[in-house]
Design a protein around this motif. Structure first.
Motif, PDB file in Angstrom:
ATOM      1  N   GLU A   1     -24.119   6.285  -2.200  1.00 31.21           N
ATOM      2  CA  GLU A   1     -23.309   7.257  -1.611  1.00 31.21           C
ATOM      3  C   GLU A   1     -21.803   6.584  -2.117  1.00 31.21           C
ATOM      4  O   GLU A   1     -21.531   5.674  -2.476  1.00 31.21           O
ATOM      5  CB  GLU A   1     -23.605   6.538  -0.245  1.00 31.21           C
ATOM      6  CG  GLU A   1     -22.582   7.061   0.713  1.00 31.21           C
ATOM      7  CD  GLU A   1     -22.828   6.776   2.459  1.00 31.21           C
ATOM      8  OE1 GLU A   1     -22.293   6.670   3.602  1.00 31.21           O
ATOM      9  OE2 GLU A   1     -24.141   5.569   2.454  1.00 31.21           O
ATOM     10  N   ALA A   2     -21.119   8.066  -2.156  1.00 29.43           N
ATOM     11  CA  ALA A   2     -20.025   7.642  -2.279  1.00 29.43           C
ATOM     12  C   ALA A   2     -19.064   6.634  -1.555  1.00 29.43           C
ATOM     13  O   ALA A   2     -18.890   6.957  -0.234  1.00 29.43           O
ATOM     14  CB  ALA A   2     -18.970   9.035  -2.196  1.00 29.43           C
ATOM     15  N   PRO A   3     -17.862   6.315  -2.219  1.00 27.17           N
ATOM     16  CA  PRO A   3     -16.761   5.272  -1.763  1.00 27.17           C
ATOM     17  C   PRO A   3     -15.814   6.500  -0.288  1.00 27.17           C
ATOM     18  O   PRO A   3     -16.451   7.260  -0.679  1.00 27.17           O
ATOM     19  CB  PRO A   3     -16.389   4.517  -2.309  1.00 27.17           C
ATOM     20  CG  PRO A   3     -16.512   5.451  -3.687  1.00 27.17           C
ATOM     21  CD  PRO A   3     -17.506   6.024  -3.051  1.00 27.17           C
ATOM     22  N   THR A   4     -15.582   5.740   0.843  1.00 26.91           N
ATOM     23  CA  THR A   4     -14.391   6.150   1.762  1.00 26.91           C
ATOM     24  C   THR A   4     -13.679   4.638   1.787  1.00 26.91           C
ATOM     25  O   THR A   4     -13.392   4.036   1.246  1.00 26.91           O
ATOM     26  CB  THR A   4     -15.193   6.619   2.723  1.00 26.91           C
ATOM     27  OG1 THR A   4     -15.875   5.091   3.254  1.00 26.91           O
ATOM     28  CG2 THR A   4     -16.350   7.300   2.103  1.00 26.91           C
ATOM     29  N   ASN A   5     -12.317   5.378   2.608  1.00 22.91           N
ATOM     30  CA  ASN A   5     -11.254   4.894   2.617  1.00 22.91           C
ATOM     31  C   ASN A   5      -9.920   4.176   2.188  1.00 22.91           C
ATOM     32  O   ASN A   5      -9.922   3.517   1.627  1.00 22.91           O
ATOM     33  CB  ASN A   5     -11.317   3.547   3.909  1.00 22.91           C
ATOM     34  CG  ASN A   5     -12.763   4.263   4.919  1.00 22.91           C
ATOM     35  OD1 ASN A   5     -12.257   5.367   5.358  1.00 22.91           O
ATOM     36  ND2 ASN A   5     -13.703   3.644   5.544  1.00 22.91           N
ATOM     37  N   LEU A   6     -10.189   5.160   0.960  1.00 23.44           N
ATOM     38  CA  LEU A   6      -9.554   4.626  -0.502  1.00 23.44           C
ATOM     39  C   LEU A   6      -7.586   4.657  -0.459  1.00 23.44           C
ATOM     40  O   LEU A   6      -7.209   5.345   0.966  1.00 23.44           O
ATOM     41  CB  LEU A   6      -9.453   5.799  -1.618  1.00 23.44           C
ATOM     42  CG  LEU A   6      -8.709   4.954  -2.798  1.00 23.44           C
ATOM     43  CD1 LEU A   6      -9.272   4.188  -3.587  1.00 23.44           C
ATOM     44  CD2 LEU A   6      -8.440   6.142  -3.566  1.00 23.44           C
ATOM     45  N   THR A   7      -7.725   3.635  -0.081  1.00 24.08           N
ATOM     46  CA  THR A   7      -6.347   3.565   0.009  1.00 24.08           C
ATOM     47  C   THR A   7      -4.857   2.673  -0.950  1.00 24.08           C
ATOM     48  O   THR A   7      -5.876   2.098  -1.786  1.00 24.08           O
ATOM     49  CB  THR A   7      -5.958   2.400   1.844  1.00 24.08           C
ATOM     50  OG1 THR A   7      -5.846   1.539   1.038  1.00 24.08           O
ATOM     51  CG2 THR A   7      -6.576   2.903   2.724  1.00 24.08           C
ATOM     52  N   LEU A   8      -4.124   2.810  -1.042  1.00 25.17           N
ATOM     53  CA  LEU A   8      -3.411   2.217  -1.959  1.00 25.17           C
ATOM     54  C   LEU A   8      -2.229   1.602  -1.574  1.00 25.17           C
ATOM     55  O   LEU A   8      -1.610   1.588  -0.798  1.00 25.17           O
ATOM     56  CB  LEU A   8      -2.882   3.395  -2.772  1.00 25.17           C
ATOM     57  CG  LEU A   8      -1.281   3.474  -3.878  1.00 25.17           C
ATOM     58  CD1 LEU A   8      -1.845   4.307  -4.944  1.00 25.17           C
ATOM     59  CD2 LEU A   8      -0.262   3.376  -3.891  1.00 25.17           C
ATOM     60  N   GLU A   9      -1.987  -0.292  -2.291  1.00 23.82           N
ATOM     61  CA  GLU A   9      -1.106  -0.709  -2.137  1.00 23.82           C
ATOM     62  C   GLU A   9       0.018   0.089  -2.854  1.00 23.82           C
ATOM     63  O   GLU A   9      -0.078  -1.216  -4.299  1.00 23.82           O
ATOM     64  CB  GLU A   9      -1.534  -1.949  -1.390  1.00 23.82           C
ATOM     65  CG  GLU A   9      -0.812  -3.361  -0.955  1.00 23.82           C
ATOM     66  CD  GLU A   9      -0.480  -3.952  -0.247  1.00 23.82           C
ATOM     67  OE1 GLU A   9      -0.137  -5.404  -1.088  1.00 23.82           O
ATOM     68  OE2 GLU A   9      -1.935  -4.385  -0.182  1.00 23.82           O
ATOM     69  N   GLU A  10       1.479  -0.277  -2.685  1.00 21.69           N
ATOM     70  CA  GLU A  10       2.356  -0.360  -4.253  1.00 21.69           C
ATOM     71  C   GLU A  10       2.840  -1.558  -3.930  1.00 21.69           C
ATOM     72  O   GLU A  10       3.716  -2.249  -3.220  1.00 21.69           O
ATOM     73  CB  GLU A  10       3.333   0.629  -3.475  1.00 21.69           C
ATOM     74  CG  GLU A  10       4.958   0.742  -4.855  1.00 21.69           C
ATOM     75  CD  GLU A  10       5.761   1.609  -4.832  1.00 21.69           C
ATOM     76  OE1 GLU A  10       6.271   1.898  -5.693  1.00 21.69           O
ATOM     77  OE2 GLU A  10       5.442   2.458  -3.162  1.00 21.69           O
ATOM     78  N   TRP A  11       2.944  -2.660  -4.693  1.00 18.39           N
ATOM     79  CA  TRP A  11       2.997  -4.099  -5.430  1.00 18.39           C
ATOM     80  C   TRP A  11       4.302  -3.686  -6.028  1.00 18.39           C
ATOM     81  O   TRP A  11       5.876  -4.724  -5.909  1.00 18.39           O
ATOM     82  CB  TRP A  11       1.409  -4.839  -6.584  1.00 18.39           C
ATOM     83  CG  TRP A  11       1.123  -4.180  -5.489  1.00 18.39           C
ATOM     84  CD1 TRP A  11       0.412  -4.994  -4.657  1.00 18.39           C
ATOM     85  CD2 TRP A  11      -0.158  -4.723  -6.332  1.00 18.39           C
ATOM     86  NE1 TRP A  11      -0.742  -4.918  -4.272  1.00 18.39           N
ATOM     87  CE2 TRP A  11      -1.657  -4.913  -5.563  1.00 18.39           C
ATOM     88  CE3 TRP A  11      -0.649  -5.791  -7.422  1.00 18.39           C
ATOM     89  CZ2 TRP A  11      -3.011  -5.676  -5.611  1.00 18.39           C
ATOM     90  CZ3 TRP A  11      -2.257  -5.465  -7.972  1.00 18.39           C
ATOM     91  CH2 TRP A  11      -3.035  -5.823  -6.996  1.00 18.39           C
ATOM     92  N   ASP A  12       4.604  -3.532  -6.899  1.00 18.57           N
ATOM     93  CA  ASP A  12       5.466  -3.317  -7.457  1.00 18.57           C
ATOM     94  C   ASP A  12       5.780  -2.150  -8.846  1.00 18.57           C
ATOM     95  O   ASP A  12       5.322  -1.231  -8.166  1.00 18.57           O
ATOM     96  CB  ASP A  12       6.875  -3.926  -8.547  1.00 18.57           C
ATOM     97  CG  ASP A  12       5.482  -4.919  -9.289  1.00 18.57           C
ATOM     98  OD1 ASP A  12       4.734  -3.554 -10.102  1.00 18.57           O
ATOM     99  OD2 ASP A  12       4.833  -5.909  -9.562  1.00 18.57           O
ATOM    100  N   VAL A  13       7.399  -2.099  -9.386  1.00 19.49           N
ATOM    101  CA  VAL A  13       7.607  -0.429 -10.021  1.00 19.49           C
ATOM    102  C   VAL A  13       6.097   0.139 -10.629  1.00 19.49           C
ATOM    103  O   VAL A  13       5.984   0.884 -11.407  1.00 19.49           O
ATOM    104  CB  VAL A  13       8.812   0.235 -10.655  1.00 19.49           C
ATOM    105  CG1 VAL A  13       9.681  -0.182  -9.782  1.00 19.49           C
ATOM    106  CG2 VAL A  13       8.926  -1.215 -11.614  1.00 19.49           C
TER     107      VAL A  13
END
Length: 199
Positions: A166-178
């Motif tokens: 089954e495919a993953p869901t709820n992909l989120t991104l966190e920007e740590w630095d540049v």
């Protein structure tokens, strides 16, 4: 950031191996299992591939074992393949009572195959239905002839995985630095090898 999330969401995919396993009577071609023979067998070999080489026996004690190395748990469709008669002259006096024992994670299931006649010679061979195979249980098929005085013919077995992770869901991104970001998702599968994240 939102555009980058969209790109990563599109590129985040399940990774799973080849969904079809072929175990041939000729072990030269086997990468996911092996075949072994007990009793007296005659070999008709063609170096091209399965469905053009095969084994026959009229030994009443003969048995063939096809062992499968399962790398991914799941439900597999199982077919017995025999040579394409475009390339093969079938032996006479074929058996009407070939016993097939399929060892899977729920136990053992037996089938009877009538090789006499033409019904088993199409491309798909004999369809035995679906079975669950797992990496922690014995997975194999045993073939015996229960029709004395006749010839049994074996070539290859085909296992097609029907349960894709089954495919993953709820992909989120966190920007740590540049220069760095963190990616997080919900792993909904239990039978995957891993994930590839591409940008």
């Amino acid at each position: 950031v939102e555009k980058l999330i969209d790109v990563v969401e599109f590129a985040c995919k399940n990774v799973y191996p080849n969904q079809v396993i072929i175990i041939d009577d000729n072990n030269i071609y086997n990468t996911d299992g092996s075949s072994s023979f007990a009793g007296v067998w005659n070999s008709v070999e063609d170096p091209i591939a399965y469905r053009k080489n095969y084994m026959t026996s009229n030994d009443e004690t003969c048995m063939t074992t096809y062992e499968i190395q399962i790398s991914l748990d799941g439900i597999y469709k199982v077919n017995m393949l025999l040579p394409d008669d475009t390339y093969t002259t079938y032996p006479g006096n074929l058996s009407s009572n070939v016993n097939i024992d399929i060892f899977h994670s729920q136990g053992t299931t037996s089938h009877t195959v009538i090789q006499a006649g033409n019904s088993f010679r199409d491309y798909e061979g004999v369809d035995f239905g679906t079975y669950t195979f797992t990496t922690n249980t014995t997975s194999k098929i045993e073939v015996t002839n229960l029709d004395p005085g006749t010839t049994v013919m074996v070539d290859a077995f085909r296992f097609e995985l029907l349960t894709i992770p089954e495919a993953p869901t709820n992909l989120t991104l966190e920007e740590w630095d540049v220069q760095e970001i963190g990616l997080y998702w919900t792993d909904n599968a239990t039978n995957e090898d891993g994930y590839i994240v591409e940008r």
